[in-house]
Design an enzyme around this catalytic site. Structure first.
Site, PDB file in Angstrom:
ATOM      1  N   CYS A   2       0.832  -1.188   0.000  1.00 41.36           N
ATOM      2  CA  CYS A   2       0.000   0.000   0.000  1.00 41.36           C
ATOM      3  C   CYS A   2       0.878   1.252   0.000  1.00 41.36           C
ATOM      4  O   CYS A   2       2.051   1.211   0.323  1.00 41.36           O
ATOM      5  CB  CYS A   2      -0.907   0.018   1.226  1.00 41.36           C
ATOM      6  SG  CYS A   2      -1.761  -1.529   1.533  1.00 41.36           S
ATOM      7  N   ARG A  27       2.462   1.113  -7.153  1.00 44.82           N
ATOM      8  CA  ARG A  27       2.504   0.031  -6.171  1.00 44.82           C
ATOM      9  C   ARG A  27       1.244  -0.827  -6.221  1.00 44.82           C
ATOM     10  O   ARG A  27       1.232  -1.936  -5.686  1.00 44.82           O
ATOM     11  CB  ARG A  27       2.657   0.624  -4.763  1.00 44.82           C
ATOM     12  CG  ARG A  27       3.931   1.429  -4.585  1.00 44.82           C
ATOM     13  CD  ARG A  27       3.854   2.336  -3.370  1.00 44.82           C
ATOM     14  NE  ARG A  27       3.984   1.615  -2.130  1.00 44.82           N
ATOM     15  CZ  ARG A  27       5.116   1.419  -1.487  1.00 44.82           C
ATOM     16  NH1 ARG A  27       6.251   1.878  -2.002  1.00 44.82           N
ATOM     17  NH2 ARG A  27       5.160   0.781  -0.350  1.00 44.82           N
ATOM     18  N   ASN A  98       0.319   0.066   6.186  1.00 44.07           N
ATOM     19  CA  ASN A  98       0.784  -0.856   5.162  1.00 44.07           C
ATOM     20  C   ASN A  98       1.351  -2.081   5.859  1.00 44.07           C
ATOM     21  O   ASN A  98       2.217  -1.957   6.716  1.00 44.07           O
ATOM     22  CB  ASN A  98       1.867  -0.190   4.304  1.00 44.07           C
ATOM     23  CG  ASN A  98       2.428  -1.117   3.254  1.00 44.07           C
ATOM     24  OD1 ASN A  98       1.830  -2.142   2.927  1.00 44.07           O
ATOM     25  ND2 ASN A  98       3.594  -0.774   2.718  1.00 44.07           N
ATOM     26  N   GLU A 480      18.996 -22.639  -5.425  1.00 48.34           N
ATOM     27  CA  GLU A 480      18.945 -21.188  -5.581  1.00 48.34           C
ATOM     28  C   GLU A 480      20.123 -20.528  -4.868  1.00 48.34           C
ATOM     29  O   GLU A 480      20.708 -19.563  -5.372  1.00 48.34           O
ATOM     30  CB  GLU A 480      17.617 -20.651  -5.045  1.00 48.34           C
ATOM     31  CG  GLU A 480      17.511 -19.141  -4.910  1.00 48.34           C
ATOM     32  CD  GLU A 480      17.625 -18.371  -6.218  1.00 48.34           C
ATOM     33  OE1 GLU A 480      17.684 -17.131  -6.171  1.00 48.34           O
ATOM     34  OE2 GLU A 480      17.670 -18.994  -7.314  1.00 48.34           O
TER      35      GLU A 480
END
Length: 608
Positions: A2, A27, A98, A480
């Site tokens: 957010c 965003r 957020n 990874e």
């Protein structure tokens, strides 16, 4: 992810708040709102949908306050409606937020028992009620915010207004980024520098756990323990705002630290934390219950994300999965199961081999879905269903936040598939969704180990070879980890399934070859511990990434330990990715390589 903005200004702030929110539209969001203090009284405007709806509302019903906060929201708890849009108000307190408050349920129950009345379905509203209740008990605004922050569990960024406090704006961050802007007789808060660029070029990036008290004449910053803290002021390069590194040395370092925030955003898009359910992708465009088989195709890091996804889909949904490297799949003329789903993973959405494989599957009558970070990319456009990762722009060539967001999407899809196929009941789905809701906080906890990992990297960076071992769902993370080390530091590294150690790689073990073992204390730990014994018996230098129980039961004394928080097995791959990223990053820094643009590599591979 957010968007947050706040201003303690000298003139009405609504227009500037709207302008800042527009700069944060990249965003993503599904509702927006603004609150200001008009003669000390809170007044707010909220609207679902795009900012133009809020803009029209404010044009019809102006806001005149000189202090205010604004927000663009991605729905997490509750639908994207006006009543769930931020700012949320309780008594004299307005809050924009957020992130995800993991313990909002017990806090809400406590507040309701004390007489609080909630108006929304969100986790955020508990913050406003907690501050309001503490103020009512006689605390000062500062004391009320400090007390509330100590009770919140999760990852968040906050901006807070309080009635009667026209010269006060409070911000706080834990996991999600927040910046302070220094103006001339006014102060600002923003999710990032882009929001504040029209107002000031002097920015303070709050550090993890910081909270800030802003007045028109200045500011105070406190650390997580409540002690006054000094933070550096950064002067922005206005011609490079869209690619600003902030106070980080490299874009990769910044992007590693953005992961709690972007993971919150991505998970919120696919999970409803209020109901504990996974949202069916594409409003039900994929019928998981009817799928005979899933094929996953990708390259490089995205391929390892797909391999983790294979474990999740097969374990949680009992859905058979084939996974291929795109550069091989496109040429081996694989037979395709009628009615199957072909899932393609690509950060850029332009990877040539992946795109060619997609077109092969299209010709073979498969339903095409893609997990991409660029929704306008070719792969997204040519898919029946494009599934965005919402990681935001990733500048570093070696993928970090895009990878963990790919994992977040795959985990969410696997939960949805498990429920649709009847393998997960309601309680199991809710438990998995709750576990995924903890990921942003746990990633923040992992980032707090950065100093330990940097020290380990400095002790290891001169080695020539490194082995990575993992068992079960940790195996793709070992792959990874080895890839990241090769990409960034140019040190030869290989990842292996731990059970394969005796089938060849053990010949390489000696005191000069570090062995990074990814081994949370799970149902397979004892078998991995046996492999560590074999390494230790041959003088191998073990770097153990585990939790406290794993360390206690390892049966050896590792050369190095990265001690992770305990967590459910299902979310381990996302969180355990962070230390392997940091280890590769700091070994590369110690070796002086070009971290953001390693030699011979490109961000998007658009040729064979």
């Amino acid at each position: 992810m957010c968007g947050i903005v706040g201003i303690v200004g000298r003139a009405p702030v609504a227009e500037r708040l709207l302008d800042a929110l527009k700069r944060l539209e990249y965003r993503g969001y599904d509702s927006a709102g603004i609150a200001t203090l008009e003669e000390g009284v809170l007044v707010r405007r909220r609207a679902p949908g795009k900012l133009r709806n809020l803009e029209a509302l404010i044009a019809a019903e102006p806001l005149e306050g000189t202090s205010g906060i604004g927000h663009t929201r991605w729905a997490t708890h509750g639908a994207p409606t006006e009543r769930n849009a931020h700012p949320h108000v309780a008594g004299p307190v307005a809050v924009v937020h957020n992130g995800i408050i993991e313990n909002f349920r017990p806090l809400k129950d406590e507040l309701i028992a004390g007489g609080a009345v909630f108006e929304s379905d969100t986790d955020t509203e508990v913050i406003a009620h907690l501050i309001a209740a503490t103020l009512k008990a006689g605390a000062t605004p500062r004391e009320a915010v400090a007390s509330t922050l100590s009770r919140l569990r999760g990852a968040f960024a906050l901006a807070i207004l309080i009635e009667g406090e026209d010269d006060l704006l409070i911000g706080a961050r834990r996991g999600s980024p927040l910046a302070v802007g220094i103006g001339d007789g006014e102060m600002f808060l923003g999710s990032d520098a882009i929001a504040l660029a029209p107002f000031t070029d002097r920015i303070i990036y709050l550090e993890e756990g910081d909270w800030a008290v802003l007045h028109r004449a200045g500011y105070e910053i406190f650390d997580a323990s409540g002690k006054p803290a000094k933070r550096a002021v950064t002067v922005l390069r206005t011609n490079a705002l869209l690619v600003e590194k902030g106070n980080y040395r490299h874009f990769m370092e910044k992007e590693i630290h953005e992961q709690p925030d972007v993971l919150s955003r991505t998970l919120a898009h696919y999970l409803d934390f209020g109901t504990g359910t996974a949202r069916p992708p594409g409003d039900g465009k994929i019928d998981f219950a009817a799928l005979p088989r899933l094929s996953i195709t990708a390259c490089g890091t995205a391929n390892y994300a797909g391999l983790v996804g294979k474990y999740w889909f097969e374990q949680l949904a009992r859905l058979p999965v084939d996974i291929d490297v795109a550069s091989e799949f496109r040429y081996r003329e694989a037979p395709l199961t009628p009615g199957g789903l072909a899932l393609f993973i690509s950060q850029s959405g332009e990877t040539a081999d992946t795109l060619a494989s997609l077109r092969y599957c299209r010709e073979g009558g498969q339903t095409i879905a893609s997990i991409v970070n660029v929704p306008t990319s070719t792969i997204a456009r040519e898919s029946d269903l494009a599934i965005p990762t919402l990681a935001g722009p990733e500048i570093g060539v070696a993928s970090t936040k895009a990878f963990t967001c790919q994992l977040a999407v795959l985990a969410s899809l696997a939960v949805a598939a498990g429920r649709a196929r009847g393998h997960l009941d309601v309680a199991a789905e809710q438990a998995l969704v709750a576990a995924l809701g903890e990921v942003p906080r746990l990633v923040s906890d992992a980032l707090a180990l950065e100093g330990t990992i940097e020290a380990i990297a400095r002790r290891l960076h001169r080695v020539s070879d490194v082995l990575y071992l993992g068992r079960g769902i940790a195996y793709p993370i070992a792959l990874e980890g080895a890839l990241k080390l090769k990409e960034l530091s140019y040190i030869h590294a290989e990842g292996y399934a731990a059970g394969e150690l005796k089938h060849g790689p053990i010949a390489l073990i000696d005191e000069d070859v570090p062995v990074v073992v990814i081994a949370p204390f799970d149902r397979l730990f004892e078998k991995t511990a046996s492999n560590m014994q074999e390494v230790a018996a041959r003088g191998g230098r073990i770097v153990l990434i585990t939790d406290q129980k794993g360390l206690e039961h390892a049966g050896i004394t590792p050369a190095e330990v990265i001690l992770m928080p305990e967590m459910p097995e299902a979310i381990m791959p996302i969180v355990y990715t962070v230390p392997i990223q940091l280890l590769a990053y700091y070994m590369a820094v110690a070796n002086g390589t070009d971290v953001d643009q390693p030699r011979n590599l490109a961000k998007s591979v658009t040729v064979e």
